[in-house]
Enzyme design. Structure first.
Site, PDB file in Angstrom:
ATOM      1  CD  GLU A 113      -8.451   0.665   3.029  1.00  0.00           C
ATOM      2  OE1 GLU A 113      -7.906   1.690   2.643  1.00  0.00           O
ATOM      3  OE2 GLU A 113      -8.753   0.464   4.213  1.00  0.00           O
ATOM      4  NE  ARG A 140      -3.198   2.555   2.645  1.00  0.00           N
ATOM      5  CZ  ARG A 140      -3.491   3.240   3.734  1.00  0.00           C
ATOM      6  NH1 ARG A 140      -3.105   2.829   4.910  1.00  0.00           N
ATOM      7  NH2 ARG A 140      -4.201   4.346   3.646  1.00  0.00           N
ATOM      8  CG  HIS A 188      -9.887   6.842   2.981  1.00  0.00           C
ATOM      9  ND1 HIS A 188     -10.569   7.904   3.529  1.00  0.00           N
ATOM     10  CD2 HIS A 188      -9.008   6.436   3.925  1.00  0.00           C
ATOM     11  CE1 HIS A 188     -10.128   8.125   4.753  1.00  0.00           C
ATOM     12  NE2 HIS A 188      -9.172   7.247   5.017  1.00  0.00           N
TER      13      HIS A 188
END
Ligand code: AMP
Length: 400
Positions: free
Chosen positions: A385, A91, A180
């Site tokens: 996620e 990420r 996000h």
């Protein structure tokens, strides 16, 4: 294929190991307090007991080595050898304008991520440390990067530009990026699946409300506008962040309170939002508990928080010239039926009608919380996620 997902912060490293054959999580965990005197490692293999260790982990390189040791450990491990890990997905918070989608890590990609350190000084450098640590510990294993900002790169200029001198955009790329993105992307797909219509045909407002919070207007499956901006400070009221306010408050406060820029920045990021108004907590659970006990400041914080959410949903319905569904996700969105009720009951004019019984059900499944007759559907969709990062990574490397 076995895919390892990593989320590296300045002093932490979270991980999840997936078997992509059935998207099962084999193990997950985190290393906290990296670089401090006693680091804490929590390793949770799915079918074995949790392991918690305190040890000295001085840097991300050692943290990654520790994770690999645990994943392949004779007693606590879930893999026979580290060669079973076929790809690693990271990420990365900021992809600037360079990254409109997830991508495989190459020397050029690393250089580009470095160029973006300026835009996310707290987040991108640790992500890079994670990438380098994997390179050192799992040589030759392909890596992919998945950006929080990439999903919002579809925004049109009228949404992403600020009405300030254009030279600031040209010189410094000052614009709305939004964050996000992985979560808004994931829940919008899941919502379309539950509604049973193609995502492209729907006008959605997704509300990712956790510690940080953002709303996104999703038109034809793409981010059309989002509430966070150049940084994650703009938009909704959050746990400790102010969200939207008059920018003139910054110089005015500096002047009146004799504060430096960094002190005001710290005030807006760490000492505002629910925390500041309630004088109690940044955690919505504590706010709603205190409200029930009659705490007036907690009630005011709750009212401001939900009022600002309603304003954004209304604004985005107008921005898209319509709305088909509202989606709640993240810590508050998934768990707080009172927040959802205060929001939806105040926007019935849009055609949203909450089913109180459905709203009160606790479940980890994506589901409707609106009545069958409600023209605008309201859903709770637990975000994931890590799974989206694992999927993107798998799709990028499987053909290699
Ligand atoms: P996240 O950043 O998505 O992990 O969300 C964390 C936040 O979710 C916490 O700080 C709480 O404010 C909120 N939260 C978690 N569980 C609940 C709950 N049962 N009710 C209200 N808020 C909750």
């Amino acid at each position: 294929m076995i895919v390892l997902v990593m989320n590296a912060g300045s002093s932490s490293l979270k991980y999840q190991l997936y078997n992509m054959k059935n998207e099962a999580v084999l193990a997950q965990g985190r290393v906290e307090r990296i670089g401090m005197d006693s680091s804490i490692v929590t390793h949770e293999p799915t079918d074995k007991p949790e392991v918690r260790q305190v040890s000295e982990i001085l840097d991300h390189n050692t943290a990654v080595r520790k994770v690999i040791d645990l994943l392949t450990h004779a007693e606590h491990g879930v893999l026979k050898a580290m060669t079973e890990i076929k790809a690693v997905g990271h990420r990365v918070v900021h992809g600037g304008e360079s990254f409109k989608q997830s991508t495989v890590v190459t020397p050029e990609v690393k250089l580009e991520i470095r160029k973006l350190f300026d835009l996310a000084p707290l987040h991108n450098p640790p992500a890079m440390m994670g990438i380098l640590a994997v390179e050192a510990n799992l040589p030759g294993v392909p890596q992919a990067v998945v950006f929080d900002t990439a999903f919002h790169q579809s925004m049109p200029q009228e949404s992403f530009l600020y009405p300030i001198p254009m030279v600031l955009y040209r010189r410094h790329k000052i614009r709305r990026y939004g964050f996000h993105g992985t979560s808004h992307d994931y829940v919008s797909h899941k919502a379309a699946e539950v509604i049973g219509q193609p995502l492209k045909s729907l006008k959605l407002v997704t509300c990712h409300i956790g510690n940080g919070a953002s709303c996104t207007a999703i038109l034809e499956g793409k981010s059309f506008d989002t509430s966070m901006g150049l940084t994650p400070l703009e938009g909704l009221m959050m746990g400790t962040r102010s969200g939207d306010m008059d920018p003139a408050i910054v110089p005015f406060t500096m002047n009146k309170e004799d504060l430096t820029l960094s002190e005001v920045s710290s005030m807006l990021n760490k000492h505002s939002g629910l925390q500041a108004i309630s004088g109690l907590s940044s955690d919505m659970r504590e706010i709603t508990d205190a409200m029930k006990e009659g705490d007036k400041n907690a009630k005011l914080a709750f009212d401001m928080y939900t009022y600002r959410l309603r304003k954004y949903i209304g604004a985005y319905a107008a921005a898209m010239n319509g709305i088909d569904a509202i989606v709640f996700t993240a810590g508050v969105g998934e768990n707080s039926s009172v927040v959802r009720k205060a929001v939806v009951d105040g926007i019935t004019f849009l055609g949203a009608e909450l089913d109180d019984a459905r709203n009160d059900v606790r479940s980890k499944e994506a589901r409707f919380i609106s009545t069958d007759a409600s023209r605008v559907k309201v859903l709770v969709v637990p975000t994931n996620e890590e799974l989206l990062i694992a999927r993107d990574t798998y799709n990028l490397v499987k053909t290699k």
